[in-house]
Write a protein that holds these residues in place. Structure first.
Motif, mmCIF file in Angstrom:
data_model
loop_
_atom_site.group_PDB
_atom_site.id
_atom_site.type_symbol
_atom_site.label_atom_id
_atom_site.label_comp_id
_atom_site.label_asym_id
_atom_site.label_seq_id
_atom_site.Cartn_x
_atom_site.Cartn_y
_atom_site.Cartn_z
ATOM 1 N N GLU A 216 -35.609 -35.528 -9.883
ATOM 2 C CA GLU A 216 -35.778 -36.727 -9.078
ATOM 3 C C GLU A 216 -37.097 -37.435 -9.384
ATOM 4 N N THR A 217 -37.966 -36.823 -10.185
ATOM 5 C CA THR A 217 -39.234 -37.448 -10.560
ATOM 6 C C THR A 217 -39.002 -38.449 -11.695
ATOM 7 N N PRO A 218 -39.977 -39.310 -12.010
ATOM 8 C CA PRO A 218 -39.804 -40.250 -13.130
ATOM 9 C C PRO A 218 -39.467 -39.559 -14.451
ATOM 10 N N ALA A 219 -40.175 -38.462 -14.757
ATOM 11 C CA ALA A 219 -39.864 -37.732 -15.988
ATOM 12 C C ALA A 219 -38.472 -37.108 -15.915
ATOM 13 N N GLY A 220 -38.090 -36.630 -14.736
ATOM 14 C CA GLY A 220 -36.761 -36.067 -14.568
ATOM 15 C C GLY A 220 -35.665 -37.106 -14.732
ATOM 16 N N ASN A 221 -35.880 -38.294 -14.207
ATOM 17 C CA ASN A 221 -34.908 -39.373 -14.394
ATOM 18 C C ASN A 221 -34.772 -39.748 -15.863
ATOM 19 N N TYR A 222 -35.886 -39.732 -16.579
ATOM 20 C CA TYR A 222 -35.888 -40.019 -18.008
ATOM 21 C C TYR A 222 -35.018 -39.014 -18.759
ATOM 22 N N VAL A 223 -35.171 -37.729 -18.437
ATOM 23 C CA VAL A 223 -34.369 -36.680 -19.066
ATOM 24 C C VAL A 223 -32.906 -36.794 -18.655
ATOM 25 N N ARG A 224 -32.662 -37.023 -17.384
ATOM 26 C CA ARG A 224 -31.285 -37.076 -16.896
ATOM 27 C C ARG A 224 -30.514 -38.248 -17.494
ATOM 28 N N ASP A 225 -31.157 -39.408 -17.614
ATOM 29 C CA ASP A 225 -30.482 -40.561 -18.216
ATOM 30 C C ASP A 225 -30.120 -40.281 -19.673
ATOM 31 N N TRP A 226 -31.040 -39.644 -20.398
ATOM 32 C CA TRP A 226 -30.758 -39.324 -21.797
ATOM 33 C C TRP A 226 -29.610 -38.316 -21.906
ATOM 34 N N LEU B 232 -26.567 -26.841 -11.716
ATOM 35 C CA LEU B 232 -27.309 -28.089 -11.744
ATOM 36 C C LEU B 232 -26.414 -29.317 -11.466
ATOM 37 N N PRO B 233 -25.903 -29.450 -10.233
ATOM 38 C CA PRO B 233 -25.034 -30.591 -9.910
ATOM 39 C C PRO B 233 -25.738 -31.938 -9.998
ATOM 40 N N GLN B 234 -27.074 -31.961 -10.103
ATOM 41 C CA GLN B 234 -27.791 -33.233 -10.244
ATOM 42 C C GLN B 234 -27.449 -33.939 -11.556
ATOM 43 N N ILE B 235 -26.951 -33.190 -12.533
ATOM 44 C CA ILE B 235 -26.483 -33.770 -13.793
ATOM 45 C C ILE B 235 -24.968 -33.806 -13.765
ATOM 46 N N GLN B 236 -24.387 -34.978 -13.935
ATOM 47 C CA GLN B 236 -22.937 -35.149 -13.910
ATOM 48 C C GLN B 236 -22.401 -35.014 -15.332
ATOM 49 N N ILE C 83 -10.234 -21.525 -19.854
ATOM 50 C CA ILE C 83 -10.977 -22.769 -19.704
ATOM 51 C C ILE C 83 -11.105 -23.461 -21.064
ATOM 52 N N ASP C 84 -10.859 -24.774 -21.080
ATOM 53 C CA ASP C 84 -10.938 -25.541 -22.332
ATOM 54 C C ASP C 84 -12.360 -26.001 -22.646
ATOM 55 N N LEU C 85 -13.147 -26.307 -21.625
ATOM 56 C CA LEU C 85 -14.483 -26.861 -21.833
ATOM 57 C C LEU C 85 -15.428 -26.342 -20.754
ATOM 58 N N ILE C 86 -16.612 -25.883 -21.166
ATOM 59 C CA ILE C 86 -17.653 -25.444 -20.248
ATOM 60 C C ILE C 86 -18.957 -26.136 -20.631
ATOM 61 N N VAL C 87 -19.649 -26.682 -19.636
ATOM 62 C CA VAL C 87 -20.938 -27.328 -19.868
ATOM 63 C C VAL C 87 -22.016 -26.560 -19.114
ATOM 64 N N LEU C 88 -23.100 -26.224 -19.808
ATOM 65 C CA LEU C 88 -24.213 -25.473 -19.233
ATOM 66 C C LEU C 88 -25.481 -26.329 -19.302
ATOM 67 N N PRO C 89 -25.778 -27.124 -18.275
ATOM 68 C CA PRO C 89 -27.005 -27.919 -18.294
ATOM 69 C C PRO C 89 -28.217 -27.115 -17.823
ATOM 70 N N HIS C 90 -29.044 -26.683 -18.764
ATOM 71 C CA HIS C 90 -30.306 -25.988 -18.469
ATOM 72 C C HIS C 90 -30.098 -24.669 -17.717
ATOM 73 N N ILE D 239 -20.814 -26.797 -24.244
ATOM 74 C CA ILE D 239 -21.921 -27.718 -24.480
ATOM 75 C C ILE D 239 -23.113 -27.235 -23.668
ATOM 76 N N ILE D 240 -24.252 -27.071 -24.327
ATOM 77 C CA ILE D 240 -25.449 -26.488 -23.719
ATOM 78 C C ILE D 240 -26.613 -27.455 -23.879
ATOM 79 N N SER D 241 -27.340 -27.690 -22.787
ATOM 80 C CA SER D 241 -28.561 -28.485 -22.878
ATOM 81 C C SER D 241 -29.749 -27.622 -22.490
ATOM 82 N N GLY D 242 -30.909 -27.954 -23.068
ATOM 83 C CA GLY D 242 -32.110 -27.182 -22.776
ATOM 84 C C GLY D 242 -33.355 -27.904 -23.248
ATOM 85 N N PHE D 243 -34.497 -27.366 -22.870
ATOM 86 C CA PHE D 243 -35.780 -27.915 -23.296
ATOM 87 C C PHE D 243 -36.221 -27.258 -24.599
#
Length: 256
Positions: free
Chosen positions: A18-28, A50-54, A99-106, A132-136
């Motif tokens: 929810e911070t500015p940097a977090g919004n920057y990451v989430r939009d990307w 992480l339901p904050q990422i759709q 399951i056909d597709l699994i997404v793991l955000p962070h 699909i996996i996302s991470g830092f």
């Protein structure tokens, strides 16, 4: 409660988004996940944590779930995307090969046993299913900032997160017979805490993709579950057989 304690770090990541940097990451991440998931077809898809990422908003599979350890905040649309509550991500409540597709955000970088989470993902995916996996990225300006934060106890990201490098993640996927098929690196701006400075460094997105593509702060990796010895069988084409033997015309005839 032990479950809450084990998941407090990823909860803090949710509030950080929810911070500015977090919004920057989430939009990307939203933009990259939309690109990757829009053309993946099947019947069943789930996002883990992480339901904050759709992560599945662009996907068109008829059955989609959010799998999480906590009930989301008031206002969550459980009809549009049903919630599956689990004690931890190391034991998923899905049948094998379902399951056909699994997404793991962070999720992996905040899990106690990230490799066990991946093993569970491999178990429940169908053959040729996708993850699909996302991470830092630890090898980035953000990763360096986080290392400096450990020394000064002034963290830019939640301190409990253990960043996983791309090479290490690819090794884990290879051990589980999951073939990396695509991915993205992005968020090249320095770790700024204000929207004003993030906008000033927006020019670094295109420059980073061209000049230092492996130093993006965030990555998204796509992999396919391969099953050894499996062959995809196409349609069986039928050939017509002759109903009766056909005569062969003679080339030389004797005339009396």
């Amino acid at each position: 409660m032990e479950t809450f304690s084990s998941e407090k770090s990823i909860i803090s990541l949710g509030s950080w988004l929810e911070t500015p940097a977090g919004n920057y990451v989430r939009d990307w991440e939203h933009a990259r996940l939309d690109e990757l998931t829009v053309d993946i077809f099947g019947f069943n898809a789930t996002q883990i944590g992480l339901p904050q990422i759709q992560a599945l908003r662009a996907n068109r599979m008829p059955h989609q779930w959010l799998t999480d350890t906590l009930i989301p905040a008031t206002g969550y649309d459980n009809v549009a995307k049903p919630l599956v509550v689990v004690q931890d991500f190391e034991e998923l409540p899905f049948a094998s090969n379902s399951i056909d597709l699994i997404v793991l955000p962070h999720v992996l970088e905040f899990a106690k046993e990230p490799h066990q989470v991946l093993r569970e993902v491999e178990r429940v995916l169908i053959p040729e299913g996708q993850v699909i996996i996302s991470g830092f990225n630890p090898f980035s300006l953000w990763g360096a900032r986080q290392v400096a934060g450990r020394l000064s106890e002034s963290y830019f990201l939640p301190q409990e997160g253990e960043f996983i490098s791309l090479s290490r993640l690819k090794d884990w996927l290879e051990l589980l017979n999951m073939e990396v098929s695509g991915g993205h690196l992005g968020c090249y701006a320095p770790p700024c805490e204000t929207e004003k400075w993030l906008q000033r460094f927006s020019f670094m997105e295109k420059a980073g993709e061209q000049w230092w593509p492996y130093l993006g702060a965030v990555y998204v990796v796509q992999a396919i579950k391969r099953v050894k010895g499996m062959r995809l069988i196409g349609p069986a084409w039928k050939t017509q057989k002759a109903a009766a033997p056909q005569g062969v015309p003679a080339t030389n005839k004797i005339h009396r």
